[in-house]
Structures are given as structure tokens and as C-alpha cells.
Design a protein around this motif. Sequence first.
Motif, mmCIF file in Angstrom:
data_model
loop_
_atom_site.group_PDB
_atom_site.id
_atom_site.type_symbol
_atom_site.label_atom_id
_atom_site.label_comp_id
_atom_site.label_asym_id
_atom_site.label_seq_id
_atom_site.Cartn_x
_atom_site.Cartn_y
_atom_site.Cartn_z
ATOM 1 N N VAL A 166 0.836 -1.204 0.000
ATOM 2 C CA VAL A 166 0.000 0.000 0.000
ATOM 3 C C VAL A 166 0.872 1.255 0.000
ATOM 4 O O VAL A 166 0.608 2.214 -0.745
ATOM 5 C CB VAL A 166 -0.958 -0.011 1.214
ATOM 6 N N ASP A 167 1.924 1.251 0.815
ATOM 7 C CA ASP A 167 2.812 2.420 0.891
ATOM 8 C C ASP A 167 3.525 2.668 -0.435
ATOM 9 O O ASP A 167 3.747 3.826 -0.820
ATOM 10 C CB ASP A 167 3.849 2.219 1.992
ATOM 11 N N GLU A 168 3.900 1.596 -1.138
ATOM 12 C CA GLU A 168 4.545 1.751 -2.443
ATOM 13 C C GLU A 168 3.613 2.453 -3.428
ATOM 14 O O GLU A 168 4.017 3.379 -4.147
ATOM 15 C CB GLU A 168 4.951 0.384 -2.996
ATOM 16 N N VAL A 169 2.359 2.034 -3.435
ATOM 17 C CA VAL A 169 1.371 2.615 -4.348
ATOM 18 C C VAL A 169 1.062 4.065 -3.976
ATOM 19 O O VAL A 169 1.097 4.971 -4.829
ATOM 20 C CB VAL A 169 0.083 1.774 -4.349
ATOM 21 N N GLU A 170 0.773 4.294 -2.713
ATOM 22 C CA GLU A 170 0.372 5.634 -2.292
ATOM 23 C C GLU A 170 1.551 6.583 -2.218
ATOM 24 O O GLU A 170 1.426 7.760 -2.557
ATOM 25 C CB GLU A 170 -0.353 5.543 -0.951
ATOM 26 N N GLY A 171 2.713 6.069 -1.789
ATOM 27 C CA GLY A 171 3.890 6.925 -1.678
ATOM 28 C C GLY A 171 4.358 7.434 -3.028
ATOM 29 O O GLY A 171 4.863 8.556 -3.136
ATOM 30 N N ARG A 172 4.197 6.617 -4.057
ATOM 31 C CA ARG A 172 4.567 7.029 -5.418
ATOM 32 C C ARG A 172 3.392 7.672 -6.152
ATOM 33 O O ARG A 172 3.531 8.060 -7.312
ATOM 34 C CB ARG A 172 5.071 5.824 -6.216
ATOM 35 N N ASP A 173 2.247 7.733 -5.488
ATOM 36 C CA ASP A 173 1.021 8.272 -6.087
ATOM 37 C C ASP A 173 0.709 7.592 -7.423
ATOM 38 O O ASP A 173 0.430 8.245 -8.433
ATOM 39 C CB ASP A 173 1.116 9.794 -6.268
ATOM 40 N N LEU A 174 0.769 6.257 -7.415
ATOM 41 C CA LEU A 174 0.549 5.487 -8.637
ATOM 42 C C LEU A 174 -0.937 5.346 -8.938
ATOM 43 O O LEU A 174 -1.760 5.176 -8.022
ATOM 44 C CB LEU A 174 1.174 4.097 -8.502
ATOM 45 N N ARG A 175 -1.261 5.399 -10.210
ATOM 46 C CA ARG A 175 -2.632 5.174 -10.691
ATOM 47 C C ARG A 175 -2.602 4.048 -11.722
ATOM 48 O O ARG A 175 -1.544 3.667 -12.214
ATOM 49 C CB ARG A 175 -3.199 6.449 -11.322
ATOM 50 N N ASP A 176 -3.777 3.536 -12.073
ATOM 51 C CA ASP A 176 -3.854 2.420 -13.030
ATOM 52 C C ASP A 176 -2.890 1.305 -12.620
ATOM 53 O O ASP A 176 -2.084 0.812 -13.411
ATOM 54 C CB ASP A 176 -3.560 2.894 -14.456
ATOM 55 N N VAL A 177 -2.990 0.921 -11.367
ATOM 56 C CA VAL A 177 -2.040 -0.015 -10.768
ATOM 57 C C VAL A 177 -2.425 -1.463 -11.077
ATOM 58 O O VAL A 177 -3.581 -1.866 -10.912
ATOM 59 C CB VAL A 177 -1.971 0.188 -9.244
ATOM 60 N N VAL A 178 -1.439 -2.219 -11.515
ATOM 61 C CA VAL A 178 -1.568 -3.669 -11.651
ATOM 62 C C VAL A 178 -0.678 -4.290 -10.581
ATOM 63 O O VAL A 178 0.553 -4.224 -10.670
ATOM 64 C CB VAL A 178 -1.153 -4.160 -13.047
ATOM 65 N N LEU A 179 -1.294 -4.851 -9.557
ATOM 66 C CA LEU A 179 -0.531 -5.518 -8.505
ATOM 67 C C LEU A 179 -0.228 -6.944 -8.934
ATOM 68 O O LEU A 179 -1.119 -7.663 -9.382
ATOM 69 C CB LEU A 179 -1.325 -5.548 -7.192
ATOM 70 N N VAL A 180 1.025 -7.354 -8.785
ATOM 71 C CA VAL A 180 1.463 -8.696 -9.171
ATOM 72 C C VAL A 180 2.039 -9.393 -7.941
ATOM 73 O O VAL A 180 2.992 -8.891 -7.336
ATOM 74 C CB VAL A 180 2.520 -8.642 -10.284
ATOM 75 N N GLY A 181 1.458 -10.541 -7.592
ATOM 76 C CA GLY A 181 1.955 -11.312 -6.471
ATOM 77 C C GLY A 181 2.344 -12.711 -6.892
ATOM 78 O O GLY A 181 1.524 -13.436 -7.472
ATOM 79 N N HIS A 182 3.578 -13.094 -6.620
ATOM 80 C CA HIS A 182 4.083 -14.427 -6.965
ATOM 81 C C HIS A 182 4.165 -15.287 -5.706
ATOM 82 O O HIS A 182 4.641 -14.834 -4.664
ATOM 83 C CB HIS A 182 5.470 -14.293 -7.601
ATOM 84 N N SER A 183 3.678 -16.518 -5.793
ATOM 85 C CA SER A 183 3.813 -17.510 -4.730
ATOM 86 C C SER A 183 3.240 -16.964 -3.407
ATOM 87 O O SER A 183 2.088 -16.544 -3.373
ATOM 88 C CB SER A 183 5.279 -17.929 -4.611
ATOM 89 N N TYR A 184 4.041 -16.939 -2.338
ATOM 90 C CA TYR A 184 3.554 -16.414 -1.055
ATOM 91 C C TYR A 184 2.935 -15.037 -1.191
ATOM 92 O O TYR A 184 1.935 -14.711 -0.527
ATOM 93 C CB TYR A 184 4.704 -16.354 -0.021
ATOM 94 N N TRP B 24 8.862 -20.532 -10.993
ATOM 95 C CA TRP B 24 9.589 -19.249 -10.992
ATOM 96 C C TRP B 24 9.710 -18.716 -12.415
ATOM 97 O O TRP B 24 10.814 -18.585 -12.975
ATOM 98 C CB TRP B 24 10.972 -19.450 -10.352
ATOM 99 N N PRO B 25 8.599 -18.331 -13.055
ATOM 100 C CA PRO B 25 8.639 -17.926 -14.466
ATOM 101 C C PRO B 25 9.361 -16.606 -14.712
ATOM 102 O O PRO B 25 9.743 -16.317 -15.842
ATOM 103 C CB PRO B 25 7.162 -17.826 -14.851
ATOM 104 N N MET B 26 9.558 -15.804 -13.670
ATOM 105 C CA MET B 26 10.312 -14.562 -13.855
ATOM 106 C C MET B 26 11.769 -14.841 -14.191
ATOM 107 O O MET B 26 12.457 -13.980 -14.753
ATOM 108 C CB MET B 26 10.215 -13.665 -12.613
ATOM 109 N N PHE B 27 12.231 -16.057 -13.889
ATOM 110 C CA PHE B 27 13.574 -16.482 -14.275
ATOM 111 C C PHE B 27 13.547 -17.356 -15.528
ATOM 112 O O PHE B 27 14.358 -17.175 -16.432
ATOM 113 C CB PHE B 27 14.233 -17.257 -13.130
ATOM 114 N N SER B 28 12.607 -18.305 -15.574
ATOM 115 C CA SER B 28 12.603 -19.272 -16.679
ATOM 116 C C SER B 28 11.982 -18.729 -17.953
ATOM 117 O O SER B 28 12.393 -19.094 -19.051
ATOM 118 C CB SER B 28 11.857 -20.548 -16.251
#
Length: 232
Positions: free
Chosen positions: A57-75, A213-217
Motif C-alpha cells: 500500500v505504501d509503495e502505491v500511495e507513496g509514489r502516487d501510482l494510478r492504473d495499478v496492476v498488482l502482481v503477487g508471486h507464490s507467497y 519461478w517464471p520470472m527467471f525461466s
Amino acid sequence: MANFVLVAGARLGAWAWDEVVPHLRAAGQGAHPLTLSGLADRRGVPAGQQTHVQDIVDEVEGRDLRDVVLVGHSYSGIPVGQAAERIGDRLSHVIFVDSSVPADGEACVSAWPDGGAMVKASIAENGGFWPLVPATHYDGHGLTDEQIARILSGSTPHPGATLTEPAVLARPLDELPATYIQCLLAGAELSDDVRRLLTSRHWRLVEMDTGHWPMFSRPRELAQIFLQAAGE
């Protein structure tokens, strides 16, 4: 322009997205890889599960990001799923990459076959951290020896409380606009929770013929799926 906030799974940090970020930025999109508290360059920062939610939340609000696509891998599907409903109209889409999904009042490990007993014991034996794993843990996931070595060298023990504390959801997860990416190579089945969520008209499934781990493979292919999910 979409703004992708990228959160890798247990033991990893922002560095895990190094090969994905250039593809997103080359397509004219914002890319913001995030290291959660207690991991990688933020090792030593105390963290529970709600700390990780607040990090996002702090990353999004601190950077005042809009049109946000949150990406969560695994955990990280656990804190990403909770953060998604807390950023309001800043959210455009959520992408779960072969991930766990949060259930209100339930811990990440509660859905595991033994209810998380082995993980809790391991955390207790390792000073409150989920310890590192050997190279063999990554066998069968389409990774080269060099990629496995890179993952091992960059990994840090994972703050145990983030796995054992309960999630807090204010509204049903199936109301979020979401894409779930299933990685097929290791043969893991979709959880019952994910199957239920995929019956929602707001969710869709994308399959990748690679490991966990597709970000590597498969970084280029993964980035293309992200862009498509964001409407590109």
C-alpha cells in the motif's frame, strides 16, 4: 499507462524481477519491483503479514501510482490480495503468479496439507524465520543451473510471522479484476480456493508451460501475459 507493482514470493526481493522489468518498460509501462520488509536489502526489518500488506500500500500511495496492476508471486499473493482492496480506485488489475490467495481469518500455511505444522516447526527451530532451501528444491521447474545459482545467492530467510498470521479481507476476493497464472511444469494442482475464485466473471486463468519461478525461466513470456492482462 499501467503501473505494475511486482512482488516476488518467499525469500526473494525486488531483484527477482530484473529480467521482466525491461520488457514492461519497453512497452511504455511503469514497473515498480518491490522488496518486502525483512527480505533481501530490507533484511533485519521486523515483519508480520500486515507489515507486508502495508509495504505494498505504501509503495502505491507513496509514489502516487494510478492504473495499478498488482502482481503477487507464490507467497506474495497473500499480501497482494489484501493490498488490492485497500488501494481503492488506484487499482486496475491483480495478477497472481502461481500463488497462494488470501482467505479472511486464515493464515497462508493453513491451506497446506498438514495445516502448516511442518513449516511452523521449522520457523520455531530457525529463530522465527522460514529457512533457505537447497538447490534440489528448484529441480523440475525449467531453470538452468545458472538461474538456480542466482536464486540461491539472492535468497534470504523469510520472516515466519508473515506465513502464520491471518489474512484480513474487507470484501470477497472474487470481486477483484484478476488474472491467475498457473505454471504447469511441476504438476501442482490449483487449490480449491483458486478454483472457486476462477468461477467469478472477474477472474481468468492463464497457463504457462514452465515451473514455479517464471520470472527467471520465461521472463519475456511472463511480461507479455502481464501486458495482456493490463489491456495492452
